[in-house]
Design an enzyme around this catalytic site. Structure first.
Site, PDB file in Angstrom:
ATOM      1  N   GLU A 145      27.623 -11.517 -38.987  1.00  0.00           N
ATOM      2  CA  GLU A 145      26.888 -10.504 -38.223  1.00  0.00           C
ATOM      3  C   GLU A 145      25.433 -10.869 -37.954  1.00  0.00           C
ATOM      4  O   GLU A 145      24.531 -10.070 -38.184  1.00  0.00           O
ATOM      5  CB  GLU A 145      26.982  -9.155 -38.960  1.00  0.00           C
ATOM      6  CG  GLU A 145      28.426  -8.713 -39.160  1.00  0.00           C
ATOM      7  CD  GLU A 145      28.572  -7.482 -40.051  1.00  0.00           C
ATOM      8  OE1 GLU A 145      27.565  -6.933 -40.501  1.00  0.00           O
ATOM      9  OE2 GLU A 145      29.728  -7.097 -40.307  1.00  0.00           O
ATOM     10  N   ASN A 191      31.412 -15.080 -38.339  1.00  0.00           N
ATOM     11  CA  ASN A 191      32.168 -13.823 -38.313  1.00  0.00           C
ATOM     12  C   ASN A 191      31.296 -12.689 -37.778  1.00  0.00           C
ATOM     13  O   ASN A 191      30.135 -12.548 -38.176  1.00  0.00           O
ATOM     14  CB  ASN A 191      32.598 -13.510 -39.763  1.00  0.00           C
ATOM     15  CG  ASN A 191      33.609 -12.384 -39.881  1.00  0.00           C
ATOM     16  OD1 ASN A 191      34.648 -12.422 -39.223  1.00  0.00           O
ATOM     17  ND2 ASN A 191      33.327 -11.400 -40.716  1.00  0.00           N
ATOM     18  N   HIS A 227      37.024  -3.988 -35.980  1.00  0.00           N
ATOM     19  CA  HIS A 227      36.957  -2.595 -36.460  1.00  0.00           C
ATOM     20  C   HIS A 227      36.986  -1.723 -35.214  1.00  0.00           C
ATOM     21  O   HIS A 227      35.982  -1.613 -34.507  1.00  0.00           O
ATOM     22  CB  HIS A 227      35.658  -2.347 -37.228  1.00  0.00           C
ATOM     23  CG  HIS A 227      35.593  -3.083 -38.526  1.00  0.00           C
ATOM     24  ND1 HIS A 227      36.405  -2.775 -39.600  1.00  0.00           N
ATOM     25  CD2 HIS A 227      34.827  -4.119 -38.940  1.00  0.00           C
ATOM     26  CE1 HIS A 227      36.140  -3.583 -40.609  1.00  0.00           C
ATOM     27  NE2 HIS A 227      35.180  -4.419 -40.234  1.00  0.00           N
ATOM     28  N   GLU A 256      38.994  -8.428 -39.796  1.00  0.00           N
ATOM     29  CA  GLU A 256      38.737  -7.147 -40.473  1.00  0.00           C
ATOM     30  C   GLU A 256      39.387  -5.980 -39.736  1.00  0.00           C
ATOM     31  O   GLU A 256      38.812  -4.894 -39.629  1.00  0.00           O
ATOM     32  CB  GLU A 256      37.219  -6.920 -40.605  1.00  0.00           C
ATOM     33  CG  GLU A 256      36.502  -8.067 -41.309  1.00  0.00           C
ATOM     34  CD  GLU A 256      35.026  -7.776 -41.607  1.00  0.00           C
ATOM     35  OE1 GLU A 256      34.585  -6.632 -41.447  1.00  0.00           O
ATOM     36  OE2 GLU A 256      34.319  -8.732 -41.998  1.00  0.00           O
ATOM     37  N   ASP A 258      40.927  -2.790 -38.469  1.00  0.00           N
ATOM     38  CA  ASP A 258      41.335  -1.416 -38.769  1.00  0.00           C
ATOM     39  C   ASP A 258      41.074  -0.575 -37.533  1.00  0.00           C
ATOM     40  O   ASP A 258      40.297  -0.957 -36.666  1.00  0.00           O
ATOM     41  CB  ASP A 258      40.680  -0.837 -40.045  1.00  0.00           C
ATOM     42  CG  ASP A 258      39.174  -0.970 -40.112  1.00  0.00           C
ATOM     43  OD1 ASP A 258      38.527  -1.037 -39.050  1.00  0.00           O
ATOM     44  OD2 ASP A 258      38.625  -0.997 -41.238  1.00  0.00           O
TER      45      ASP A 258
HETATM   46  O1  G3I Z   1      31.165  -0.041 -56.540  1.00  0.00           O
HETATM   47  C1  G3I Z   1      30.115   0.910 -56.340  1.00  0.00           C
HETATM   48  C2  G3I Z   1      30.326   2.109 -57.199  1.00  0.00           C
HETATM   49  O2  G3I Z   1      30.252   1.726 -58.544  1.00  0.00           O
HETATM   50  C3  G3I Z   1      29.288   3.159 -56.851  1.00  0.00           C
HETATM   51  O3  G3I Z   1      29.539   4.312 -57.566  1.00  0.00           O
HETATM   52  C4  G3I Z   1      29.312   3.473 -55.375  1.00  0.00           C
HETATM   53  C5  G3I Z   1      28.216   4.432 -54.963  1.00  0.00           C
HETATM   54  O4  G3I Z   1      27.830   4.264 -53.629  1.00  0.00           O
HETATM   55  O5  G3I Z   1      29.118   2.272 -54.659  1.00  0.00           O
HETATM   56  C6  G3I Z   1      30.130   1.329 -54.897  1.00  0.00           C
HETATM   57  O6  G3I Z   1      29.870   0.194 -54.115  1.00  0.00           O
HETATM   58  C7  G3I Z   1      30.125   0.327 -52.735  1.00  0.00           C
HETATM   59  C8  G3I Z   1      31.145  -0.730 -52.350  1.00  0.00           C
HETATM   60  O7  G3I Z   1      31.316  -0.697 -50.959  1.00  0.00           O
HETATM   61  C9  G3I Z   1      32.506  -0.540 -53.006  1.00  0.00           C
HETATM   62  O8  G3I Z   1      33.090   0.631 -52.570  1.00  0.00           O
HETATM   63  C10 G3I Z   1      28.834   0.082 -51.994  1.00  0.00           C
HETATM   64  O9  G3I Z   1      27.928   1.125 -52.253  1.00  0.00           O
HETATM   65  C11 G3I Z   1      29.076   0.000 -50.529  1.00  0.00           C
HETATM   66  O10 G3I Z   1      27.891  -0.379 -49.872  1.00  0.00           O
HETATM   67  C12 G3I Z   1      30.148  -1.020 -50.264  1.00  0.00           C
HETATM   68  O11 G3I Z   1      30.424  -0.977 -48.907  1.00  0.00           O
HETATM   69  C13 G3I Z   1      31.044  -2.122 -48.371  1.00  0.00           C
HETATM   70  C14 G3I Z   1      30.216  -2.595 -47.182  1.00  0.00           C
HETATM   71  O12 G3I Z   1      30.876  -3.640 -46.513  1.00  0.00           O
HETATM   72  C15 G3I Z   1      28.859  -3.087 -47.611  1.00  0.00           C
HETATM   73  O13 G3I Z   1      28.975  -4.257 -48.394  1.00  0.00           O
HETATM   74  C16 G3I Z   1      32.447  -1.761 -47.949  1.00  0.00           C
HETATM   75  O14 G3I Z   1      33.243  -1.499 -49.103  1.00  0.00           O
HETATM   76  C17 G3I Z   1      33.051  -2.904 -47.157  1.00  0.00           C
HETATM   77  O15 G3I Z   1      34.282  -2.500 -46.624  1.00  0.00           O
HETATM   78  C18 G3I Z   1      32.126  -3.278 -46.016  1.00  0.00           C
HETATM   79  O16 G3I Z   1      32.694  -4.392 -45.373  1.00  0.00           O
HETATM   80  C19 G3I Z   1      32.019  -4.823 -44.188  1.00  0.00           C
HETATM   81  C20 G3I Z   1      32.150  -6.326 -44.132  1.00  0.00           C
HETATM   82  O17 G3I Z   1      31.649  -6.905 -45.303  1.00  0.00           O
HETATM   83  C21 G3I Z   1      31.456  -6.902 -42.912  1.00  0.00           C
HETATM   84  N1  G3I Z   1      31.930  -6.271 -41.708  1.00  0.00           N
HETATM   85  C22 G3I Z   1      31.895  -4.828 -41.688  1.00  0.00           C
HETATM   86  C23 G3I Z   1      32.654  -4.273 -42.900  1.00  0.00           C
HETATM   87  C24 G3I Z   1      32.710  -2.758 -42.865  1.00  0.00           C
HETATM   88  O18 G3I Z   1      31.439  -2.218 -42.977  1.00  0.00           O
END
Ligand code: G3I
Length: 548
Positions: A145, A191, A227, A256, A258
């Site tokens: 990105e 990506n 997405h 990715e 969905d």
């Molecule tokens: O694991 C912690 C948990 O312990 C805590 O209680 C909670 C509170 O917010 O956060 C949890 O972590 C979160 C994690 O996802 C797991 O669920 C993070 O805050 C959250 O920021 C994280 O979001 C991820 C996001 O990328 C940012 O890294 C998403 O799961 C993930 O699906 C998303 O993936 C991105 C790709 O990497 C790049 N392309 C877009 C895609 C969707 O946004």
């Protein structure tokens, strides 16, 4: 009667039960899902992950925040658990991601670094993480990105705040170079999201990767995230974009996928919306399968139970192929349908079977066609399901496999300037590719099948010619080649000596011709470069016969 019904019913069940990875087996494509180590203790989750998919990618466990929690601290445990799981279930693994503007740890975000320090931090990260997984991960989203929707470069710690002191896409290039240095074999991807169709962002990505390819920057592919909402993407724009990227020799992967839908309080979408979603899943898979270089379709998660969507888009969800109870949704069936019913890909490369030259084909030449869905996963004696056509004329099939087939260009192609090749497997036909036709296109078969080095040649005593078993000067060696033109009627000559015979070998393998050459008495000892001329065509350089 009951017995028959029982059998039919069993078949129906078997067809219904076929998982995606099974349907993908003979397609030359991987079906993946983003996965989280945190769910590996959930039985339904692991059953579905390993049951349906033959690839996984850690959704978050390889992001900086997890894997690099302190400047000198690395934490590979969560991602290692996923890699171990994948290995135990015969799944390939992609890495995500080495350079991103998000999910960076606070020690990195909050530090006040000089560009030189940041450059050192980034190179250390890439070297440490990529080499930890060398041989285990087949590819990486090296950079994620980096572009804004208008095609400009996104501001980030790595680019300009303060950046690692390389202008334009220089910092991206540097990341790819560091990744290649840490693992020479892993495929390296750029990506992004919103760059699936044709727009300012996908144009910017295209320009960058075209420039990288032209200058030899190590990049192997582009990940299109996908997405989507219900409105999806223009399929013709998606196809054009994949066509221009793969024309650069790059792989494309859907990384990715969905399709988020409006959901009620219980997280359910309407049947109508699920049908729209299913069509999009099926269409996208079908478009990817048109291209031999579109090598994976991966969803961002697998079950609506665990998806990033509801947290990021309140009121939306239900984006994945399995529902929150792991039941297969219409999207699953649509993907499977596309995997089972799409035609073979348009040929990616058509090459002389001996030399791999791709400039032109000649009547009677054995060519190897590289594509996807061209045959079974393992070699079979006969290929009743495979056909090849040159301007509608069928050509003999020598063998057919999932990613390649060897065929003979039919005699009727002689005298034409071009010919249009299509490939058919199980009754479905690929898109056409137009090839130049030459009177001859000679290629010499080599001992290791690489098209270079020691020729596949026989000494006078029928033993195999090699550096350890050279042929005496003045003796006659037999070379094997293809591409002599229709009927082998053109004059044949060799640089190494007089031709005693040029024609079909005993046993008559279609397309093959044998040339017996008397090695000139004046040749020096050792490997001698051999060139065959057949009419206007010359065989490839770099092939040798061993002489004593
Ligand atoms: O694991 C912690 C948990 O312990 C805590 O209680 C909670 C509170 O917010 O956060 C949890 O972590 C979160 C994690 O996802 C797991 O669920 C993070 O805050 C959250 O920021 C994280 O979001 C991820 C996001 O990328 C940012 O890294 C998403 O799961 C993930 O699906 C998303 O993936 C991105 C790709 O990497 C790049 N392309 C877009 C895609 C969707 O946004």
């Amino acid at each position: 009667m009951r017995k028959i019904l029982g059998i039919l019913f069993a078949f129906a069940l078997a067809a219904q039960a076929q998982p995606l990875r099974e349907a993908a087996k003979e397609r030359g494509i991987r079906i993946g899902a983003a996965a989280a180590s945190g769910y590996l203790n959930e039985r339904d989750y692991t059953d579905a992950l390993a049951g349906e998919f033959n690839q996984l990618q850690p959704e978050n466990d390889l992001k900086w925040a997890t894997v690099h929690p302190g400047r000198t601290a690395y934490n590979f445990k969560p991602a290692d658990a996923l890699v171990d799981f994948a290995q135990a279930h015969d799944m390939a693994v992609r890495g995500h991601t080495l350079l991103w503007h998000q999910s960076n740890p606070s020690w990195l975000e909050k530090g006040s670094w000089t560009s030189a320090e940041l450059s050192e931090i980034l190179s250390d990260h890439i070297r440490t993480v990529v080499s930890h997984y060398a041989g285990k991960l087949y590819g990486w989203d090296v950079v994620n990105e980096a572009f804004n929707d208008d095609g400009t470069l996104r501001e980030s710690i790595w680019y300009n705040k303060p950046g690692i002191d390389l202008s334009g896409t220089g910092y991206i290039e540097q990341a790819f170079r560091w990744a290649r240095a840490a693992d020479a074999k892993a495929l390296l991807f750029y990506n992004d999201y919103g760059a699936e169709g044709l727009n300012a962002k996908s144009d910017a990505v295209y320009r960058m990767v075209r420039d990288f390819r032209a200058r030899g920057v190590p990049i192997d592919g582009v990940g299109l995230q996908a997405h989507f909402t219900k409105s999806g993407v223009s399929l013709s724009a998606l196809e054009s974009n994949i066509a221009r990227l793969t024309a650069l020799g790059l792989q494309v992967q859907i990384t990715e996928l969905d399709v988020r839908l409006p959901v009620n309080g219980a997280g359910r979408a309407s049947d109508a919306d699920l049908a729209v979603q299913a069509k999009l899943y099926g269409d996208l898979t079908r478009v990817c399968l048109k291209f031999a270089l579109c090598t994976a379709v991966q969803t961002w998660g697998l079950t609506d139970k665990h998806s990033w969507i509801p947290g990021f888009f309140p009121g939306f969800g239900a984006g994945l192929p399995l529902d929150a109870s792991y039941n297969r949704k219409p999207a699953h069936a649509a993907m499977r349908e596309s995997l089972l019913k799409s035609p073979p890909s348009t040929p990616a490369t058509v090459a002389n079977a001996a030399s791999y030259d791709t400039s032109a084909v000649a009547a009677g030449e054995i060519v190897t066609i590289f594509g996807a869905n061209y045959g079974p996963a393992t070699l079979a004696d006969a290929q009743p399901d495979a056909r090849v056509y040159f301007d509608g004329l069928p050509g003999p099939i020598l063998y057919a496999l999932v990613n390649q087939a060897s065929v003979v260009v039919p005699a009727g192609v002689a005298g034409r300037r071009t010919t249009e090749l299509t490939y058919e497997y199980r009754g479905l036909r690929s898109g056409p590719v137009t090839l130049q036709v030459a009177p001859s296109a000679p290629g010499i078969f080599t001992l290791d099948g690489s098209g270079a080095g020691q020729a596949a040649a026989l000494n006078p005593d029928d033993s195999i010619n090699s550096p350890a078993n050279p042929a005496p000067r003045g003796s006659v060696v037999a070379l094997f080649a293809t591409g002599a033109g229709a009927g082998i009627e053109l004059p044949v000559s060799a640089n190494l000596g007089e031709i005693l015979y040029a024609g079909a070998p005993p046993g008559q393998v279609e397309g093959l011709f044998q040339v017996n050459v008397r090695l000139a008495p004046g040749l020096s000892q050792g490997p001698a470069n051999v060139i065959l001329s057949v009419g206007p065509g010359r065989s490839q350089a770099g092939v040798t016969v061993s002489v004593k």
